[in-house]
Design a protein around this motif. Structure first.
Motif, mmCIF file in Angstrom:
data_model
loop_
_atom_site.group_PDB
_atom_site.id
_atom_site.type_symbol
_atom_site.label_atom_id
_atom_site.label_comp_id
_atom_site.label_asym_id
_atom_site.label_seq_id
_atom_site.Cartn_x
_atom_site.Cartn_y
_atom_site.Cartn_z
ATOM 1 N N ALA A 10 -22.340 -3.685 -72.867
ATOM 2 C CA ALA A 10 -20.967 -3.626 -73.378
ATOM 3 C C ALA A 10 -20.584 -2.205 -73.735
ATOM 4 C CB ALA A 10 -20.833 -4.530 -74.602
ATOM 5 N N ALA A 11 -21.520 -1.480 -74.353
ATOM 6 C CA ALA A 11 -21.237 -0.101 -74.750
ATOM 7 C C ALA A 11 -20.988 0.768 -73.535
ATOM 8 C CB ALA A 11 -22.399 0.446 -75.567
ATOM 9 N N GLU A 12 -21.767 0.526 -72.462
ATOM 10 C CA GLU A 12 -21.592 1.316 -71.247
ATOM 11 C C GLU A 12 -20.211 1.088 -70.658
ATOM 12 O OE1 GLU A 12 -23.646 1.926 -66.837
ATOM 13 O OE2 GLU A 12 -24.531 0.557 -68.298
ATOM 14 N N GLY A 13 -19.759 -0.169 -70.640
ATOM 15 C CA GLY A 13 -18.437 -0.471 -70.112
ATOM 16 C C GLY A 13 -17.344 0.181 -70.915
ATOM 17 N N GLU A 14 -17.502 0.136 -72.257
ATOM 18 C CA GLU A 14 -16.500 0.759 -73.112
ATOM 19 C C GLU A 14 -16.476 2.266 -72.924
ATOM 20 O OE1 GLU A 14 -17.391 -0.457 -77.043
ATOM 21 O OE2 GLU A 14 -16.873 -2.559 -76.708
ATOM 22 N N ALA A 15 -17.670 2.866 -72.737
ATOM 23 C CA ALA A 15 -17.742 4.312 -72.560
ATOM 24 C C ALA A 15 -17.004 4.735 -71.301
ATOM 25 C CB ALA A 15 -19.201 4.761 -72.499
ATOM 26 N N ASN A 16 -17.110 3.933 -70.242
ATOM 27 C CA ASN A 16 -16.442 4.267 -68.991
ATOM 28 C C ASN A 16 -14.929 4.214 -69.119
ATOM 29 O OD1 ASN A 16 -18.805 4.723 -67.613
ATOM 30 N ND2 ASN A 16 -18.964 2.639 -66.837
ATOM 31 N N ASN A 17 -14.437 3.504 -70.137
ATOM 32 C CA ASN A 17 -12.997 3.397 -70.337
ATOM 33 C C ASN A 17 -12.470 4.386 -71.375
ATOM 34 O OD1 ASN A 17 -12.469 1.310 -68.482
ATOM 35 N ND2 ASN A 17 -13.245 -0.206 -69.909
ATOM 36 N N VAL A 18 -13.314 5.308 -71.793
ATOM 37 C CA VAL A 18 -12.915 6.282 -72.808
ATOM 38 C C VAL A 18 -11.735 7.102 -72.311
ATOM 39 C CG1 VAL A 18 -13.625 8.396 -73.989
ATOM 40 C CG2 VAL A 18 -15.192 6.462 -73.864
ATOM 41 N N PRO A 19 -10.647 7.193 -73.078
ATOM 42 C CA PRO A 19 -9.509 8.030 -72.670
ATOM 43 C C PRO A 19 -9.955 9.485 -72.525
ATOM 44 C CG PRO A 19 -8.900 6.567 -74.472
ATOM 45 C CD PRO A 19 -10.396 6.491 -74.351
ATOM 46 N N THR A 20 -9.620 10.091 -71.393
ATOM 47 C CA THR A 20 -10.104 11.431 -71.074
ATOM 48 C C THR A 20 -8.954 12.314 -70.610
ATOM 49 O OG1 THR A 20 -12.217 10.465 -70.363
ATOM 50 C CG2 THR A 20 -11.762 12.730 -69.677
#
Length: 297
Positions: free
Chosen positions: A84-94
């Motif tokens: 779950a953390a990996e998925g959320e990290a990939n969606n981090v606003p950049t």
């Protein structure tokens, strides 16, 4: 094959899957697969003679075993906080930026990309014209050419870009949109604009070390173009089929003046008043700021 042996296989799979889970998550994984295991046992017990099954029962038995293993794996993935953390990290606003020639046309194209790829509307557009890739500022100020010669972006070595804030896992998709802005020969659509101010460039946090950089490189290769690491104050890229990439931590984005936002360009028909009015809306709600440069606000 005996039923208890197959069940042990399934439980072993659970143990491997559960190795990196918390104890509670592992218990939930096993609990969630019990009903499947009971179905496996029922199929096995229906065999004609102890260890022997007919073809249909044996096929069903192994199908149930595979299903059970898949169910355990799926349950583990869904329960593991690491996934779950990996998925959320990939969606981090950049924050990223792209530039190729005059920024008026490029902003319009990235507004369209925000619509298409992210489903954003007028209140959610983050694409802004600006400057990046230079080695100097005037106390943090970078301006367009002006009669007062204040903080001239060309003299400071910056290029025209469009900055935006997008999910990290969409950087590759936006890179594809960017490279599609080039002609079939890998040139910008406004070759009449010459000089380092109009060079092709893009910026990512970490530059080439950003985890999504390979997807950017792939988009460039698909267009037959190359990427070089920018050093700042770099020359024009016209005729080179090449793009400079910058570490945006070292070469940040500087928003352009409000009068340069959502502007018509000379390559296309006028975009219309509704599009042009987005500048005032974005300024009013804070997405655009006053830059301290000569401007209309």
């Amino acid at each position: 094959m005996k039923t208890f042996t197959l069940c042990h296989i399934l439980l072993s799979i659970s143990a491997v899957v559960g190795f990196n889970l918390s104890q509670s998550s592992f218990r939930n994984t096993l609990r969630g697969s019990r009903s499947v295991l009971r179905k496996v046992d029922n199929v096995a017990l229906s065999a004609n003679d102890g260890d022997k099954m007919d073809v249909n029962n044996r096929r069903q038995f192994f199908n149930e075993m595979i299903f059970a293993a898949a169910a355990m794996m799926t349950t583990a993935v869904n329960l593991d906080p690491a996934f779950a953390a990996e998925g959320e990290a990939n969606n981090v606003p950049t924050d990223v930026y792209f530039g190729v020639g005059c920024f008026w046309h490029i902003q319009h194209e990235f507004v369209e990309a925000e619509k298409k790829l992210l489903g954003r509307g007028p209140k959610g557009f983050t694409s802004r014209t600006g400057y990046a890739g230079g080695t100097k500022t005037d106390n943090g100020r970078v301006c367009y050419h002006n009669m007062k010669s204040v903080a001239d972006y060309g003299k400071f070595g910056h290029g025209e870009v469009v900055g935006m804030n997008i999910p990290e896992n969409k950087i590759g998709d936006f890179a594809v949109e960017y490279f599609n802005l080039f002609t079939a020969k890998g040139e910008r659509v406004d070759p009449g604009d010459r000089g380092g101010e109009y060079r092709s460039l893009l910026g990512l946090p970490g530059g080439m070390k950003h985890p999504m950089y390979p997807s950017v490189e792939a988009a460039a290769e698909a267009k037959g173009m190359t990427i070089q690491q920018g050093k700042g104050n770099d020359p024009d890229t016209l005729g080179k089929k090449m793009v400079f990439v910058y570490d945006s931590n070292d070469f940040p984005f500087f928003q352009a003046e409000v009068y340069h936002q959502f502007h018509n360009d000379f390559q296309s028909p006028a975009y219309g008043k509704q599009y042009n009015s987005l500048a005032d809306e974005a300024f009013e709600d804070g997405r655009l700021k006053s830059t301290g440069c000569p401007d209309r606000v």
